[in-house]
Motif scaffolding. Structure first.
Motif, PDB file in Angstrom:
ATOM      1  N   ALA A   1       0.966  -1.553   0.394  1.00  0.00           N
ATOM      2  CA  ALA A   1       0.520   0.198   0.139  1.00  0.00           C
ATOM      3  C   ALA A   1       1.288   1.172   0.146  1.00  0.00           C
ATOM      4  CB  ALA A   1      -1.114   0.545   1.212  1.00  0.00           C
ATOM      5  N   CYS A   2       1.653   1.475   0.876  1.00  0.00           N
ATOM      6  CA  CYS A   2       2.554   2.461   0.888  1.00  0.00           C
ATOM      7  C   CYS A   2       3.491   2.944  -0.442  1.00  0.00           C
ATOM      8  CB  CYS A   2       4.083   2.518   1.449  1.00  0.00           C
ATOM      9  SG  CYS A   2       3.408   2.575   3.512  1.00  0.00           S
ATOM     10  N   MET A   3       3.321   1.490  -1.583  1.00  0.00           N
ATOM     11  CA  MET A   3       4.387   1.894  -2.597  1.00  0.00           C
ATOM     12  C   MET A   3       2.778   2.179  -3.770  1.00  0.00           C
ATOM     13  SD  MET A   3       7.620   1.400  -2.269  1.00  0.00           S
ATOM     14  CE  MET A   3       8.985   0.307  -1.528  1.00  0.00           C
ATOM     15  N   ALA A   4       1.633   2.053  -3.363  1.00  0.00           N
ATOM     16  CA  ALA A   4       1.076   2.166  -4.417  1.00  0.00           C
ATOM     17  C   ALA A   4       1.068   3.484  -5.053  1.00  0.00           C
ATOM     18  CB  ALA A   4      -0.274   1.579  -4.190  1.00  0.00           C
ATOM     19  N   LYS A   5       1.164   3.905  -6.073  1.00  0.00           N
ATOM     20  CA  LYS A   5       1.112   5.097  -6.624  1.00  0.00           C
ATOM     21  C   LYS A   5      -0.480   5.757  -7.379  1.00  0.00           C
ATOM     22  CE  LYS A   5       5.980   5.667  -7.931  1.00  0.00           C
ATOM     23  NZ  LYS A   5       6.766   5.883  -9.124  1.00  0.00           N
ATOM     24  N   LEU A   6      -1.352   6.857  -7.038  1.00  0.00           N
ATOM     25  CA  LEU A   6      -2.874   7.304  -7.082  1.00  0.00           C
ATOM     26  C   LEU A   6      -2.025   8.288  -7.739  1.00  0.00           C
ATOM     27  CD1 LEU A   6      -3.698   7.223  -3.663  1.00  0.00           C
ATOM     28  CD2 LEU A   6      -3.765   5.046  -4.735  1.00  0.00           C
ATOM     29  N   ASP A   7      -3.723   8.627  -8.425  1.00  0.00           N
ATOM     30  CA  ASP A   7      -3.716   9.781  -9.950  1.00  0.00           C
ATOM     31  C   ASP A   7      -3.446  10.791  -8.967  1.00  0.00           C
ATOM     32  OD1 ASP A   7      -3.576   7.702 -11.675  1.00  0.00           O
ATOM     33  OD2 ASP A   7      -6.029   7.769 -12.158  1.00  0.00           O
ATOM     34  N   CYS A   8      -4.167  10.971  -7.987  1.00  0.00           N
ATOM     35  CA  CYS A   8      -4.145  12.580  -7.131  1.00  0.00           C
ATOM     36  C   CYS A   8      -2.027  12.886  -6.267  1.00  0.00           C
ATOM     37  CB  CYS A   8      -4.437  12.711  -5.445  1.00  0.00           C
ATOM     38  SG  CYS A   8      -4.537  11.502  -4.800  1.00  0.00           S
ATOM     39  N   GLY A   9      -1.832  11.694  -6.580  1.00  0.00           N
ATOM     40  CA  GLY A   9      -0.192  12.683  -6.343  1.00  0.00           C
ATOM     41  C   GLY A   9       0.023  11.850  -4.889  1.00  0.00           C
ATOM     42  N   HIS A  10      -0.756  11.288  -4.672  1.00  0.00           N
ATOM     43  CA  HIS A  10      -0.862  10.676  -2.801  1.00  0.00           C
ATOM     44  C   HIS A  10      -0.141   9.342  -3.538  1.00  0.00           C
ATOM     45  CE1 HIS A  10      -1.378  13.964  -0.545  1.00  0.00           C
ATOM     46  NE2 HIS A  10      -2.429  13.257  -0.670  1.00  0.00           N
ATOM     47  N   ARG A  11       0.289   8.147  -2.196  1.00  0.00           N
ATOM     48  CA  ARG A  11       0.552   6.955  -2.081  1.00  0.00           C
ATOM     49  C   ARG A  11      -0.773   6.564  -1.085  1.00  0.00           C
ATOM     50  NH1 ARG A  11       5.783   5.278  -4.805  1.00  0.00           N
ATOM     51  NH2 ARG A  11       7.018   6.821  -5.594  1.00  0.00           N
ATOM     52  N   ALA A  12      -0.845   4.761  -1.899  1.00  0.00           N
ATOM     53  CA  ALA A  12      -1.726   4.955  -0.802  1.00  0.00           C
ATOM     54  C   ALA A  12      -1.963   5.177   0.815  1.00  0.00           C
ATOM     55  CB  ALA A  12      -2.219   2.842  -1.224  1.00  0.00           C
ATOM     56  N   ILE A  13      -0.642   4.610   1.422  1.00  0.00           N
ATOM     57  CA  ILE A  13      -0.103   5.270   2.375  1.00  0.00           C
ATOM     58  C   ILE A  13       0.666   6.119   2.569  1.00  0.00           C
ATOM     59  CG2 ILE A  13       0.328   4.262   4.595  1.00  0.00           C
ATOM     60  CD1 ILE A  13      -0.861   1.888   4.040  1.00  0.00           C
ATOM     61  N   ASP A  14       0.187   7.472   2.954  1.00  0.00           N
ATOM     62  CA  ASP A  14       1.825   8.467   3.060  1.00  0.00           C
ATOM     63  C   ASP A  14       2.584   8.167   4.188  1.00  0.00           C
ATOM     64  OD1 ASP A  14       1.692   9.704   0.476  1.00  0.00           O
ATOM     65  OD2 ASP A  14      -0.359  10.292   1.269  1.00  0.00           O
ATOM     66  N   ILE A  15       4.043   8.342   3.784  1.00  0.00           N
ATOM     67  CA  ILE A  15       4.978   8.613   5.124  1.00  0.00           C
ATOM     68  C   ILE A  15       5.818   9.660   4.931  1.00  0.00           C
ATOM     69  CG2 ILE A  15       6.808   7.150   6.587  1.00  0.00           C
ATOM     70  CD1 ILE A  15       6.689   4.562   4.829  1.00  0.00           C
ATOM     71  N   HIS A  16       5.438  10.199   6.617  1.00  0.00           N
ATOM     72  CA  HIS A  16       6.279  11.586   7.022  1.00  0.00           C
ATOM     73  C   HIS A  16       6.932  11.058   8.052  1.00  0.00           C
ATOM     74  CE1 HIS A  16       2.474  13.897   5.149  1.00  0.00           C
ATOM     75  NE2 HIS A  16       2.041  13.140   5.964  1.00  0.00           N
ATOM     76  N   ALA A  17       7.796  12.160   7.867  1.00  0.00           N
ATOM     77  CA  ALA A  17       9.181  11.792   8.931  1.00  0.00           C
ATOM     78  C   ALA A  17       9.505  12.848   9.375  1.00  0.00           C
ATOM     79  CB  ALA A  17      10.062  10.379   8.038  1.00  0.00           C
ATOM     80  N   LEU A  18      10.833  12.264  10.341  1.00  0.00           N
ATOM     81  CA  LEU A  18      11.693  13.244  10.912  1.00  0.00           C
ATOM     82  C   LEU A  18      13.298  12.823  11.352  1.00  0.00           C
ATOM     83  CD1 LEU A  18      10.703  15.077  14.073  1.00  0.00           C
ATOM     84  CD2 LEU A  18      11.061  16.429  11.947  1.00  0.00           C
ATOM     85  N   ARG A  19      14.101  13.298  10.541  1.00  0.00           N
ATOM     86  CA  ARG A  19      15.358  12.063  10.329  1.00  0.00           C
ATOM     87  C   ARG A  19      16.229  12.823  10.039  1.00  0.00           C
ATOM     88  NH1 ARG A  19      16.672   8.536   5.619  1.00  0.00           N
ATOM     89  NH2 ARG A  19      18.388   8.668   6.478  1.00  0.00           N
TER      90      ARG A  19
END
Length: 414
Positions: free
Chosen positions: A257-275
């Protein structure tokens, strides 16, 4: 012609602007590929759905988790008299205690469950339409009870038509942060809270390469998930919680799901991070459409940098990120954890419906509803909740003592 082609053909032939008539026919599809054309047609922003019901998300769940749990697709498609799809219920069928139960796909990994609907139908759906839906399900057979949990009363200012069925409050609440148009950052999070976080963040900002990021490339996503699946089990063990991410198929589902690209520009699951250059410090992942972000899972570093509240700092960054994009709401999933209440002051009303379709299902629906009400009462009574926690702790301690006794017996036998 294949079934999928027939569905696609009928969808393509539907007049673009003509208002749909009421629900007239109910079809059951047990194959994801056959349902996909209608599913994706109703998934577009012009219609009504939550990001939890996207095909790319639930399809991954069904393949990697549902199939392992012997849950079969039970996809309900409601059409008008001209065969135009008006509604799609992405359900799965399970057998338990001799009863056939249809539930929403996604299991414990979806905060909100709803049909995907034609927008005009969603605004005008009547009790008569829902009667047609139930009658169609009864005529088709194969299900004893619909157990439809964690449904929002409203989505994007539209009432959920399924709330016309008998329902009750869900076991857990969902804290939500409402984000009015043009709201100042300090209106979303208080100035004093921001100052406290800024003071803590100064320690992290001294780290080489410190930054907030939204993963965009496949390589970034893979690296973040590798770290998450190493770190989360340790955090859950510290809290004496079962590692739900170790259950069969869960990791494969999340990665897909995190790898799946959607037409709206999001992934099916988006990941935010601090690094920083040396390590990943915190991670929050969730689903988003053009107006709302909903968190699904998170964790933070095992290093000394954990002392600076990186999870709270990341959450503030996510709120600011979506406020700049004119989002209208943000939630951190169901549950009343203290950190959620730091950000989310309101509650999203969510409900459960247990609808019997057979005589055998009537007993099951009554039982499930009663269990749900009891759990809700415990969760919303501080005294009962404390008692439940004490009992749970006692049982865990007892289980641990039993294991020690077993090991002692084994040593004695040796």
């Amino acid at each position: 012609m294949t079934m999928a082609a027939v569905i696609e053909s009928r969808t393509a032939q539907a007049p673009a602007r003509r208002l749909p008539s009421g629900l007239a026919r109910v079809d059951i599809v047990s194959d994801l590929a056959a349902a996909e054309p209608v599913w994706r047609a109703l998934e577009v922003p012009e219609h009504v759905s939550t990001p939890y019901q996207r095909f790319d998300l639930l399809g991954a769940w069904q393949r990697d988790v549902g199939a392992r749990e012997h849950a079969t697709p039970f996809i309900v498609i409601g059409r008008d008299a001209e065969q135009r799809p008006l509604l799609l219920l992405p359900l799965t069928l399970r057998h338990a205690c001799g009863v056939r139960i249809a539930t929403f796909m996604g299991g414990k990994h979806t905060t909100f469950n709803m049909p995907l609907m034609d927008r005009e139908f969603a605004t005008r759906a009547s009790a008569g339409d829902l009667d047609v839906l139930l009658a169609g399900l009864r005529d088709r057979g194969g299900v004893d009870v619909l157990a439809l949990t964690q449904q929002p009363l409203h989505w994007r200012d539209l009432a959920n038509p399924l709330a016309q069925w008998p329902h009750q409050s869900s076991v857990n609440d969902c804290p939500v942060l409402l984000m009015p148009p043009g709201a100042a950052p300090t209106a979303l999070l208080s100035n004093s809270f921001r100052k406290r976080l800024k003071s803590k963040e100064k320690k992290l900002q001294a780290l080489p390469g410190y930054r907030y990021m939204v993963a965009s490339s496949d390589a970034e996503i893979a690296e973040l998930l590798d770290w998450f699946f190493r770190t989360k089990p340790v955090r859950m063990a510290e809290q004496r919680l079962p590692n739900v991410f170790a259950e069969p198929g869960i990791e494969a589902f999340v990665r897909s799901a995190c790898m799946a690209k959607l037409d709206c520009g999001h992934r099916a699951i988006d990941i935010h991070a601090l690094r920083c250059d040396a390590e990943i410090i915190a991670l929050f992942a969730g689903v988003a459409d053009e107006a709302r972000f909903s968190m699904m899972f998170n964790t933070y570093t095992l290093s000394e940098n954990a002392r600076w509240s990186p999870g709270l700092i990341l959450m503030r960054s996510i709120i600011d990120h979506y406020a700049q994009q004119d989002f209208r709401a943000l939630d951190l999933g169901i549950g009343s954890d203290d950190y959620k209440r730091m950000f989310c002051k309101d509650d999203e009303p969510i409900f459960d419906s247990f609808m019997p379709l057979t005589a055998r299902g009537r007993v099951a629906a009554t039982t499930m509803a009663a269990v749900g009400r009891a759990k809700h009462a415990v969760k919303h009574s501080p005294a009962l909740f404390r008692l439940a926690q004490q009992l749970r702790g006692a049982l865990r301690a007892r289980g641990g003592a039993a294991k020690v006794d077993e090991k002692a017996d084994e040593k004695a036998r040796d």
